[in-house]
Scaffold this motif. Structure first.
Motif, PDB file in Angstrom:
ATOM      1  N   TRP A   6       0.826  -1.204   0.000  1.00  0.00           N
ATOM      2  CA  TRP A   6       0.000   0.000   0.000  1.00  0.00           C
ATOM      3  C   TRP A   6       0.865   1.260   0.000  1.00  0.00           C
ATOM      4  O   TRP A   6       0.572   2.223  -0.703  1.00  0.00           O
ATOM      5  CB  TRP A   6      -0.911  -0.016   1.232  1.00  0.00           C
ATOM      6  N   LEU A   7       1.965   1.241   0.782  1.00  0.00           N
ATOM      7  CA  LEU A   7       2.857   2.400   0.821  1.00  0.00           C
ATOM      8  C   LEU A   7       3.475   2.671  -0.548  1.00  0.00           C
ATOM      9  O   LEU A   7       3.748   3.821  -0.906  1.00  0.00           O
ATOM     10  CB  LEU A   7       3.970   2.179   1.851  1.00  0.00           C
ATOM     11  N   GLY A   8       3.699   1.606  -1.299  1.00  0.00           N
ATOM     12  CA  GLY A   8       4.292   1.765  -2.619  1.00  0.00           C
ATOM     13  C   GLY A   8       3.285   2.024  -3.715  1.00  0.00           C
ATOM     14  O   GLY A   8       3.662   2.200  -4.880  1.00  0.00           O
ATOM     15  N   ALA A   9       1.991   2.069  -3.364  1.00  0.00           N
ATOM     16  CA  ALA A   9       0.945   2.295  -4.353  1.00  0.00           C
ATOM     17  C   ALA A   9       0.748   3.792  -4.592  1.00  0.00           C
ATOM     18  O   ALA A   9       1.144   4.633  -3.786  1.00  0.00           O
ATOM     19  CB  ALA A   9      -0.365   1.665  -3.880  1.00  0.00           C
ATOM     20  N   GLU A  10       0.128   4.102  -5.719  1.00  0.00           N
ATOM     21  CA  GLU A  10      -0.097   5.510  -6.070  1.00  0.00           C
ATOM     22  C   GLU A  10      -1.286   6.066  -5.301  1.00  0.00           C
ATOM     23  O   GLU A  10      -2.358   5.470  -5.254  1.00  0.00           O
ATOM     24  CB  GLU A  10      -0.342   5.640  -7.571  1.00  0.00           C
ATOM     25  N   ALA A  11      -1.074   7.241  -4.682  1.00  0.00           N
ATOM     26  CA  ALA A  11      -2.143   7.895  -3.936  1.00  0.00           C
ATOM     27  C   ALA A  11      -2.982   8.790  -4.837  1.00  0.00           C
ATOM     28  O   ALA A  11      -4.133   9.106  -4.515  1.00  0.00           O
ATOM     29  CB  ALA A  11      -1.556   8.721  -2.791  1.00  0.00           C
ATOM     30  N   GLY A  12      -2.418   9.221  -5.949  1.00  0.00           N
ATOM     31  CA  GLY A  12      -3.122  10.109  -6.857  1.00  0.00           C
ATOM     32  C   GLY A  12      -2.138  10.938  -7.649  1.00  0.00           C
ATOM     33  O   GLY A  12      -0.927  10.668  -7.642  1.00  0.00           O
ATOM     34  N   GLN A  13      -2.633  11.963  -8.304  1.00  0.00           N
ATOM     35  CA  GLN A  13      -1.793  12.868  -9.081  1.00  0.00           C
ATOM     36  C   GLN A  13      -2.043  14.305  -8.654  1.00  0.00           C
ATOM     37  O   GLN A  13      -3.182  14.707  -8.450  1.00  0.00           O
ATOM     38  CB  GLN A  13      -2.065  12.733 -10.581  1.00  0.00           C
ATOM     39  N   ILE A  14      -0.951  15.048  -8.504  1.00  0.00           N
ATOM     40  CA  ILE A  14      -1.031  16.467  -8.171  1.00  0.00           C
ATOM     41  C   ILE A  14      -0.097  17.215  -9.114  1.00  0.00           C
ATOM     42  O   ILE A  14       1.092  16.864  -9.214  1.00  0.00           O
ATOM     43  CB  ILE A  14      -0.631  16.734  -6.707  1.00  0.00           C
ATOM     44  N   PHE A  15      -0.625  18.208  -9.823  1.00  0.00           N
ATOM     45  CA  PHE A  15       0.158  18.952 -10.811  1.00  0.00           C
ATOM     46  C   PHE A  15       0.768  18.014 -11.853  1.00  0.00           C
ATOM     47  O   PHE A  15       1.873  18.243 -12.334  1.00  0.00           O
ATOM     48  CB  PHE A  15       1.261  19.767 -10.146  1.00  0.00           C
ATOM     49  N   GLY A  16       0.063  16.923 -12.147  1.00  0.00           N
ATOM     50  CA  GLY A  16       0.545  15.983 -13.146  1.00  0.00           C
ATOM     51  C   GLY A  16       1.602  15.027 -12.642  1.00  0.00           C
ATOM     52  O   GLY A  16       2.107  14.202 -13.407  1.00  0.00           O
ATOM     53  N   GLN A  17       1.948  15.102 -11.362  1.00  0.00           N
ATOM     54  CA  GLN A  17       2.975  14.235 -10.795  1.00  0.00           C
ATOM     55  C   GLN A  17       2.321  13.072 -10.061  1.00  0.00           C
ATOM     56  O   GLN A  17       1.407  13.270  -9.250  1.00  0.00           O
ATOM     57  CB  GLN A  17       3.861  15.022  -9.821  1.00  0.00           C
ATOM     58  N   HIS A  18       2.770  11.865 -10.336  1.00  0.00           N
ATOM     59  CA  HIS A  18       2.265  10.682  -9.642  1.00  0.00           C
ATOM     60  C   HIS A  18       2.823  10.670  -8.214  1.00  0.00           C
ATOM     61  O   HIS A  18       4.035  10.733  -8.004  1.00  0.00           O
ATOM     62  CB  HIS A  18       2.680   9.408 -10.382  1.00  0.00           C
ATOM     63  N   ILE A  19       1.933  10.594  -7.239  1.00  0.00           N
ATOM     64  CA  ILE A  19       2.328  10.642  -5.832  1.00  0.00           C
ATOM     65  C   ILE A  19       2.068   9.288  -5.185  1.00  0.00           C
ATOM     66  O   ILE A  19       0.945   8.767  -5.235  1.00  0.00           O
ATOM     67  CB  ILE A  19       1.547  11.726  -5.063  1.00  0.00           C
ATOM     68  N   LEU A  20       3.101   8.697  -4.613  1.00  0.00           N
ATOM     69  CA  LEU A  20       2.944   7.443  -3.867  1.00  0.00           C
ATOM     70  C   LEU A  20       2.493   7.764  -2.445  1.00  0.00           C
ATOM     71  O   LEU A  20       2.787   8.830  -1.902  1.00  0.00           O
ATOM     72  CB  LEU A  20       4.258   6.674  -3.839  1.00  0.00           C
ATOM     73  N   TRP A  21       1.817   6.800  -1.824  1.00  0.00           N
ATOM     74  CA  TRP A  21       1.397   6.996  -0.441  1.00  0.00           C
ATOM     75  C   TRP A  21       2.602   7.209   0.473  1.00  0.00           C
ATOM     76  O   TRP A  21       2.553   8.008   1.414  1.00  0.00           O
ATOM     77  CB  TRP A  21       0.585   5.789   0.043  1.00  0.00           C
ATOM     78  N   SER A  22       3.683   6.509   0.197  1.00  0.00           N
ATOM     79  CA  SER A  22       4.882   6.656   1.033  1.00  0.00           C
ATOM     80  C   SER A  22       5.433   8.082   0.970  1.00  0.00           C
ATOM     81  O   SER A  22       5.832   8.663   1.978  1.00  0.00           O
ATOM     82  CB  SER A  22       5.965   5.668   0.595  1.00  0.00           C
ATOM     83  N   ASP A  23       5.436   8.673  -0.248  1.00  0.00           N
ATOM     84  CA  ASP A  23       5.912  10.044  -0.403  1.00  0.00           C
ATOM     85  C   ASP A  23       4.981  11.030   0.296  1.00  0.00           C
ATOM     86  O   ASP A  23       5.433  11.962   0.972  1.00  0.00           O
ATOM     87  CB  ASP A  23       6.016  10.405  -1.885  1.00  0.00           C
ATOM     88  N   ALA A  24       3.671  10.842   0.105  1.00  0.00           N
ATOM     89  CA  ALA A  24       2.700  11.756   0.706  1.00  0.00           C
ATOM     90  C   ALA A  24       2.783  11.723   2.227  1.00  0.00           C
ATOM     91  O   ALA A  24       2.832  12.773   2.888  1.00  0.00           O
ATOM     92  CB  ALA A  24       1.288  11.385   0.248  1.00  0.00           C
ATOM     93  N   ILE A  25       2.835  10.509   2.795  1.00  0.00           N
ATOM     94  CA  ILE A  25       2.895  10.386   4.250  1.00  0.00           C
ATOM     95  C   ILE A  25       4.240  10.852   4.773  1.00  0.00           C
ATOM     96  O   ILE A  25       4.333  11.571   5.779  1.00  0.00           O
ATOM     97  CB  ILE A  25       2.632   8.924   4.661  1.00  0.00           C
ATOM     98  N   GLY A  26       5.320  10.452   4.085  1.00  0.00           N
ATOM     99  CA  GLY A  26       6.661  10.846   4.524  1.00  0.00           C
ATOM    100  C   GLY A  26       6.844  12.351   4.523  1.00  0.00           C
ATOM    101  O   GLY A  26       7.404  12.928   5.465  1.00  0.00           O
ATOM    102  N   ASN A  27       6.364  13.032   3.465  1.00  0.00           N
ATOM    103  CA  ASN A  27       6.479  14.485   3.393  1.00  0.00           C
ATOM    104  C   ASN A  27       5.643  15.164   4.466  1.00  0.00           C
ATOM    105  O   ASN A  27       6.069  16.152   5.072  1.00  0.00           O
ATOM    106  CB  ASN A  27       6.040  14.995   2.014  1.00  0.00           C
ATOM    107  N   THR A  28       4.437  14.644   4.715  1.00  0.00           N
ATOM    108  CA  THR A  28       3.571  15.223   5.749  1.00  0.00           C
ATOM    109  C   THR A  28       4.219  15.093   7.129  1.00  0.00           C
ATOM    110  O   THR A  28       4.232  16.050   7.916  1.00  0.00           O
ATOM    111  CB  THR A  28       2.199  14.531   5.753  1.00  0.00           C
TER     112      THR A  28
END
Length: 231
Positions: A6-28
Motif C-alpha cells: 500500500w505504501l508503494g501504491a499511487e495515492a493520486g496525481q497532483i500537478f501531473g505528478q504521480h504521488i505514492l502513499w509513502s511520499d505523501a505520508i513521509g512528506n507530511t
C-alpha cells in the motif's frame, strides 16, 4: 494488499505528478517534524524517525537500495539527536537551549557539507542506481544530515542549513517536472524562515534572561515548552 504494498501504491496525481502513499505520508510527517523542531519539542525526533521508517519500507519494497541506505543514515542521526535532547542541560523553561555556533563549529559544518557532498556525489556518479541526479541529490542529502546534526546541538545554524538545502531543492524539483515536490520544499522554506526567527529571538531571550512574553509585561510568566537542551 499488505501495508508495504500500500505504501508503494499511487495515492493520486497532483500537478501531473504521480504521488505514492509513502511520499505523501513521509512528506507530511517531515513537515510535522520541522514544525515541532521550531517549538523545540522533543517529539521532533521520534516523528523524524517515523518518517524514516516509512520511507525505508517503501524503498525496500521498490528494491531501491540507495534510498534505503540514505534513510537508514537519517534514522541513525535522528536517534542520536533524540538522545542529545533528552540528556542535556535544561533552560529555565525546560526546553532545548539554543545558540549560534562558534566559529569552529561553523567551519566544521561547512567543511563537512563540502567534503560530504564531494564524497557522496562521487559515489552516486560511480553507481548510477543510487541516484538519478547525483550531485544535487548528494548536496541535498548531505545538507539534510548537516542540518540534523546542527539541530541536535541546538545551533541556530540548523535553520540556515535547511535554507541552503531548499535553495537547491526547490528549483531542482520544479525544473524536473516534480511540481508537488517543489511545493513541499516551498512549504519547508516558509517553516524554516519562521523557525529561524523563533530560535534567534529565543537565543536573545536566554542571553538577556528576559522572556519574549514578558518584555511588555514584567509580571507575566512564560509557560514551559516541551523538550530538553543539548549538552
Amino acid at each position: 494488499m499488505s501495508a508495504l504494498d500500500w505504501l508503494g501504491a499511487e495515492a493520486g496525481q497532483i500537478f501531473g505528478q504521480h504521488i505514492l502513499w509513502s511520499d505523501a505520508i513521509g512528506n507530511t510527517i517531515g513537515l510535522a517534524a520541522l514544525a515541532l523542531g521550531r517549538r523545540r519539542s522533543l517529539w521532533t525526533w521520534p516523528v523524524q524517525l517515523a518518517s524514516g521508517v516509512i520511507l525505508v519500507a517503501a524503498y525496500a519494497t521498490a528494491h531501491l537500495s540507495g534510498g534505503v541506505g540514505k534513510q537508514l543514515l537519517v534514522i541513525g542521526v535522528a536517534a542520536w539527536g533524540w538522545r542529545q535532547w533528552r540528556h542535556g542541560r535544561r533552560d529555565e523553561g525546560g526546553a532545548v537551549a539554543v545558540r549560534f555556533a562558534t566559529g569552529r563549529e561553523r567551519a566544521a559544518l561547512l567543511t563537512g557539507l563540502a567534503a560530504g557532498t564531494l564524497a557522496v556525489g562521487a559515489l552516486f556518479t560511480a553507481i548510477p542506481q543510487l541516484s538519478w541526479n547525483p550531485w544535487p541529490d548528494a548536496y541535498i542529502f548531505v545538507g539534510t544530515l548537516a542540518a540534523m546534526v546542527a539541530q541536535a546541538r541546538g545551533l541556530i545554524e540548523f535553520w540556515f542549513a535547511w535554507m541552503l538545502v531548499d535553495v537547491v531543492g526547490v528549483p531542482l524539483a520544479f525544473s524536473s517536472g516534480l511540481a508537488f515536490s517543489g511545493l513541499v520544499y516551498v512549504i519547508y522554506f516558509a517553516l524554516v524562515l519562521w523557525g529561524a526567527r523563533d530560535w534567534w529571538l529565543r537565543s536573545r531571550t536566554e542571553n538577556t534572561g528576559t522572556s519574549p512574553d514578558t518584555r511588555t509585561s514584567p509580571s507575566a510568566t512564560t509557560p514551559a515548552m516541551e523538550g530538553v537542551s543539548v549538552s
